[in-house]
Enzyme design. Structure first.
Site, PDB file in Angstrom:
ATOM      1  N   HIS A 214      22.058   1.622  -7.863  1.00 18.63           N
ATOM      2  CA  HIS A 214      21.782   2.240  -6.568  1.00 18.63           C
ATOM      3  C   HIS A 214      22.620   3.487  -6.304  1.00 18.63           C
ATOM      4  O   HIS A 214      22.055   4.527  -5.972  1.00 18.63           O
ATOM      5  CB  HIS A 214      21.806   1.274  -5.386  1.00 18.63           C
ATOM      6  CG  HIS A 214      21.339   2.021  -4.185  1.00 18.63           C
ATOM      7  ND1 HIS A 214      20.016   2.181  -3.867  1.00 18.63           N
ATOM      8  CD2 HIS A 214      22.015   2.819  -3.330  1.00 18.63           C
ATOM      9  CE1 HIS A 214      19.903   3.016  -2.852  1.00 18.63           C
ATOM     10  NE2 HIS A 214      21.087   3.409  -2.504  1.00 18.63           N
ATOM     11  N   TYR A 218      21.999   8.034  -5.412  1.00 22.31           N
ATOM     12  CA  TYR A 218      22.681   9.018  -4.555  1.00 22.31           C
ATOM     13  C   TYR A 218      23.406  10.069  -5.375  1.00 22.31           C
ATOM     14  O   TYR A 218      23.604  11.192  -4.902  1.00 22.31           O
ATOM     15  CB  TYR A 218      23.599   8.312  -3.552  1.00 22.31           C
ATOM     16  CG  TYR A 218      22.763   7.572  -2.549  1.00 22.31           C
ATOM     17  CD1 TYR A 218      21.882   8.278  -1.728  1.00 22.31           C
ATOM     18  CD2 TYR A 218      22.768   6.198  -2.456  1.00 22.31           C
ATOM     19  CE1 TYR A 218      21.047   7.625  -0.857  1.00 22.31           C
ATOM     20  CE2 TYR A 218      21.938   5.536  -1.578  1.00 22.31           C
ATOM     21  CZ  TYR A 218      21.078   6.252  -0.778  1.00 22.31           C
ATOM     22  OH  TYR A 218      20.250   5.607   0.084  1.00 22.31           O
ATOM     23  N   HIS A 365       7.356   5.323  -4.997  1.00 19.38           N
ATOM     24  CA  HIS A 365       8.547   5.583  -4.166  1.00 19.38           C
ATOM     25  C   HIS A 365       9.531   6.490  -4.897  1.00 19.38           C
ATOM     26  O   HIS A 365       9.995   7.489  -4.370  1.00 19.38           O
ATOM     27  CB  HIS A 365       9.213   4.254  -3.788  1.00 19.38           C
ATOM     28  CG  HIS A 365      10.634   4.384  -3.303  1.00 19.38           C
ATOM     29  ND1 HIS A 365      10.953   4.939  -2.079  1.00 19.38           N
ATOM     30  CD2 HIS A 365      11.832   4.033  -3.868  1.00 19.38           C
ATOM     31  CE1 HIS A 365      12.275   4.925  -1.925  1.00 19.38           C
ATOM     32  NE2 HIS A 365      12.826   4.384  -3.001  1.00 19.38           N
ATOM     33  N   PHE A 366       9.808   6.145  -6.150  1.00 19.24           N
ATOM     34  CA  PHE A 366      10.888   6.931  -6.757  1.00 19.24           C
ATOM     35  C   PHE A 366      10.409   8.268  -7.308  1.00 19.24           C
ATOM     36  O   PHE A 366      11.225   9.125  -7.593  1.00 19.24           O
ATOM     37  CB  PHE A 366      11.739   6.104  -7.726  1.00 19.24           C
ATOM     38  CG  PHE A 366      11.126   5.684  -9.026  1.00 19.24           C
ATOM     39  CD1 PHE A 366      10.813   6.596 -10.002  1.00 19.24           C
ATOM     40  CD2 PHE A 366      10.944   4.333  -9.297  1.00 19.24           C
ATOM     41  CE1 PHE A 366      10.301   6.191 -11.211  1.00 19.24           C
ATOM     42  CE2 PHE A 366      10.433   3.917 -10.506  1.00 19.24           C
ATOM     43  CZ  PHE A 366      10.102   4.851 -11.473  1.00 19.24           C
ATOM     44  N   HIS A 367       9.088   8.462  -7.393  1.00 21.51           N
ATOM     45  CA  HIS A 367       8.656   9.814  -7.729  1.00 21.51           C
ATOM     46  C   HIS A 367       8.721  10.743  -6.517  1.00 21.51           C
ATOM     47  O   HIS A 367       8.750  11.965  -6.675  1.00 21.51           O
ATOM     48  CB  HIS A 367       7.262   9.802  -8.355  1.00 21.51           C
ATOM     49  CG  HIS A 367       7.327   9.440  -9.816  1.00 21.51           C
ATOM     50  ND1 HIS A 367       7.393   8.142 -10.258  1.00 21.51           N
ATOM     51  CD2 HIS A 367       7.400  10.220 -10.930  1.00 21.51           C
ATOM     52  CE1 HIS A 367       7.482   8.126 -11.582  1.00 21.51           C
ATOM     53  NE2 HIS A 367       7.489   9.370 -12.016  1.00 21.51           N
ATOM     54  N   ARG A 428       3.582  -2.268 -11.647  1.00 21.23           N
ATOM     55  CA  ARG A 428       4.197  -1.111 -12.297  1.00 21.23           C
ATOM     56  C   ARG A 428       4.344  -1.463 -13.780  1.00 21.23           C
ATOM     57  O   ARG A 428       4.252  -2.628 -14.170  1.00 21.23           O
ATOM     58  CB  ARG A 428       5.556  -0.781 -11.665  1.00 21.23           C
ATOM     59  CG  ARG A 428       6.640  -1.806 -11.937  1.00 21.23           C
ATOM     60  CD  ARG A 428       7.941  -1.522 -11.183  1.00 21.23           C
ATOM     61  NE  ARG A 428       8.714  -0.457 -11.782  1.00 21.23           N
ATOM     62  CZ  ARG A 428      10.028  -0.268 -11.564  1.00 21.23           C
ATOM     63  NH1 ARG A 428      10.704  -1.067 -10.744  1.00 21.23           N
ATOM     64  NH2 ARG A 428      10.678   0.731 -12.120  1.00 21.23           N
ATOM     65  N   ARG A 429       4.566  -0.455 -14.614  1.00 24.93           N
ATOM     66  CA  ARG A 429       4.924  -0.667 -16.017  1.00 24.93           C
ATOM     67  C   ARG A 429       3.898  -1.483 -16.810  1.00 24.93           C
ATOM     68  O   ARG A 429       4.262  -2.235 -17.699  1.00 24.93           O
ATOM     69  CB  ARG A 429       6.285  -1.366 -16.112  1.00 24.93           C
ATOM     70  CG  ARG A 429       7.400  -0.501 -15.599  1.00 24.93           C
ATOM     71  CD  ARG A 429       8.730  -1.232 -15.569  1.00 24.93           C
ATOM     72  NE  ARG A 429       9.825  -0.271 -15.594  1.00 24.93           N
ATOM     73  CZ  ARG A 429      11.102  -0.596 -15.438  1.00 24.93           C
ATOM     74  NH1 ARG A 429      11.443  -1.838 -15.265  1.00 24.93           N
ATOM     75  NH2 ARG A 429      12.022   0.322 -15.476  1.00 24.93           N
TER      76      ARG A 429
END
Ligand code: HAS
Ligand code: CU
Length: 541
Positions: A214, A218, A365-367, A428-429
């Protein structure tokens, strides 16, 4: 060319090359998930490719760009960086590490995805290579923190620049975060992959991984925020709305980034609900500095728009320099991050998480977050930084202008459909999404097709970025080098408690360590109390 400029550009080269290779992998994957035929298609190829894409994008492109930017900031602060030879040695070690890991991945010896969860097992070269990259990044941290101390000692009582403050907070955050992955590598993955032990505890490994994983997000975000605060207001023709608020934001990230990792493990057994709840509270808390950022950066942009003659409630938005790729990349990245951040709040709620966990929603989300808020800002950051450091004009300007818009459009196609398909249950994946033509799979067929179109647009955008960088670095017209000039604050801070307390990063680092210990001693104790059988390694692909 001066030594530090060379070091900065060497880091940029690695970042750009890794980005180009990873983008090519991504195109293949997006087509494959839309059930379109691509050459050499197989599960084996797919998982190798997803691993290469994740590692090269998320771990190599980001880390090397972040190191380049950090050195540039430190050089601007003091006229030179501390321990340049050491920094070069760290760069060399990082390149060796990347080469080892890339060899293992590209020869099908490490199809374990970028989270390398056991019991999937990779060749030792993969783990050792990535560990070397982490050790190299510690060299960067040391050089940055030493440069920060020098700046403070040279000018007692005077705060360092906001960009230096942000970079140092990020280096400290990274030192704390990487303890988790170093422990996982050295105590678990490396001995296990070398055959020194034959079993591994996946739950312990996942917990150590997310202790790191996590704050890693950041570590990607803070340099982007540094650009949003310290570069963009000026580039857009305005001023930074509040500098003390910005300094507080970076200190808050340092404190709150680590004790949240269990929000990636809500669905893992063996960790009690109370610790998951504690991490949920912290997750909500660490969203706060992003909300502050939305406020401060948008306020700074409004100042710019109004200084450029914008009027009315929204008229200032039109007046922003949308044709300047340094600015447009951040405007578009910020717009996407509003959606991505909202999705993050959904992920962080236990009940909603059980709907979206391990679905296409997460990749979507993470893209939007690392793939757009961070990556698109880094591309804009390259357009700003590389000419100044290399003394070469930005080449292929038209491509650079179009590139952020293509990324934005591509990400809308890719990510919005991913969110929806995820809610419909698309995992996913997975390498093919047709599931033998089941009715459920027919429902998301249209969505994966739009997503593949997004993949094509993103690939074109990535290609433009790489061309602009190669053109500039290899053949850009010579121009005088320029110093980095930071955005001015609207009001110069007058000192006082609020202005100075957030500069005490050493103290906040200690607070961060204590909070991380509180958040992790309990769950780790619980895990170690469980009866553990361990798992042998699996290499299915
Ligand atoms: Fe996340 C999963 C929760 C932010 C990255 N996240 C992931 C994964 C990655 C990732 C890579 O709680 C997948 C890992 C994997 O492979 O399994 N995330 C959050 C929360 C936030 C958040 C609460 N994530 C990020 C950032 C990332 C990132 C940032 C990378 C850089 N995330 C989760 C959770 C999971 C998760 C769970 C696990 C899910 C699962 O089940 O697996 C928050 O920090 C978000 C706060 C952000 C905001 C938005 C503020 C808006 C701003 C824009 C301003 C606009 C401007 C534009 C400047 C509140 C600052 C103005 C333009 C004009 C035109 C005026
Ligand atoms: Cu997280």
């Amino acid at each position: 060319m001066r030594g530090t400029s060379r070091l900065i550009l060497a880091n940029i080269w690695v970042a750009v090359l890794a980005f180009g290779a990873a983008a090519a992998m991504a195109l293949m994957q997006a087509l494959s998930r839309a059930n379109l035929q691509v050459p050499l298609q197989s599960a084996r190829m797919y998982y190798m490719s997803v691993t290469a894409h994740g590692v090269l994008m998320a771990l190599v492109f980001t880390t090397f760009f972040i190191m380049a930017l950090g050195y540039a900031v430190a050089e601007q602060e003091n006229g030179e960086i501390r321990w340049p030879k050491f920094a070069w040695a760290a760069f060399g070690l990082g390149v060796v590490g990347v080469a080892l890991a890339a060899w293992a991945i590209l020869t099908f010896r490490a199809s374990v995805l970028y989270t390398f969860y056991p019991p999937l097992q990779a060749h030792p070269a993969f783990y050792i290579g990535l560990t070397l990259v982490v050790v190299a990044s510690w060299g960067w941290c040391a050089s940055i923190i030493a440069s920060w101390r020098e700046a403070r000692q040279k000018n007692p009582g005077k705060p360092v620049s906001l960009a230096m403050h942000a970079t140092t907070a990020n280096a400290m955050l990274w030192l704390l975060a990487t303890v988790g992955v170093a422990a996982e590598m050295l105590l678990q993955l490396i001995p296990w992959s070398l055959g020194l032990v034959d079993r591994i505890d996946p739950l312990l490994a996942r917990t150590l991984f997310w202790f790191f994983g996590h704050p890693l997000v950041y570590f990607w975000l803070l340099p982007a925020y540094a650009i949003w605060y310290a570069v963009i207001p000026r580039e857009a023709g305005g001023k930074l709305f509040s500098e003390p608020l910005a300094r507080m934001v970076f200190a808050l990230f340092l404190i709150l980034s680590t004790p949240v990792g269990l929000h990636h493990q809500f669905q893992d057994p063996g960790i009690s609900a109370s610790w998951k709840l504690f991490h949920t509270f912290n997750t909500m808390a660490v969203s706060f500095p992003s909300l502050l950022t939305a406020f401060t950066v948008v306020a700074s942009l409004e100042i710019a728009g109004r200084l450029r003659g914008g009027t009315g409630l929204f008229g200032w938005i039109r007046k922003l320099p949308w044709g300047n790729p340094v600015v447009s990349s951040v405007l578009l990245a910020g717009l996407m991050f509003m959606v991505g951040g909202f999705g993050g709040a959904v992920n962080a709620a236990y009940t909603l998480n059980s709907v979206v966990h391990n679905t296409a929603w997460i990749a979507a989300h993470f893209h939007l977050t690392v793939g757009t808020a961070a990556a698109l800002t880094f591309m804009g950051g390259c357009y700003w930084l590389v000419p100044k450091v290399s003394g070469r004009e930005l080449e292929l300007n038209l491509l650079a202008k179009v590139q952020p818009y293509l990324w934005f459009l591509g990400m809308i196609c890719f990510s919005f459909t991913g969110h929806i398909a995820g809610l419909m249950g698309l995992p996913r994946r997975v390498f093919m999404t047709s599931f033998g033509g089941s009715p459920q799979a027919l429902a998301w067929e249209g969505l994966t097709t739009v997503s593949a179109i997004g993949g094509v647009l993103l690939f074109a955008s990535a290609g433009f970025f790489v061309l602009v960088m190669l053109g500039t670095l290899l053949a850009g017209k010579r121009i005088p080098k320029e110093p980095l000039v930071w955005a001015e604050p609207l009001e110069v801070p007058v000192g006082g408690f609020h202005s100075t307390v957030w500069d005490r990063l050493g103290v906040w680092f200690v607070v961060a360590v204590v909070l991380a210990a509180i958040a992790y001693v309990g769950p780790l104790y619980e895990i170690l109390q469980l009866e553990r059988f361990g798992s042998p390694g699996f290499k299915p692909f």
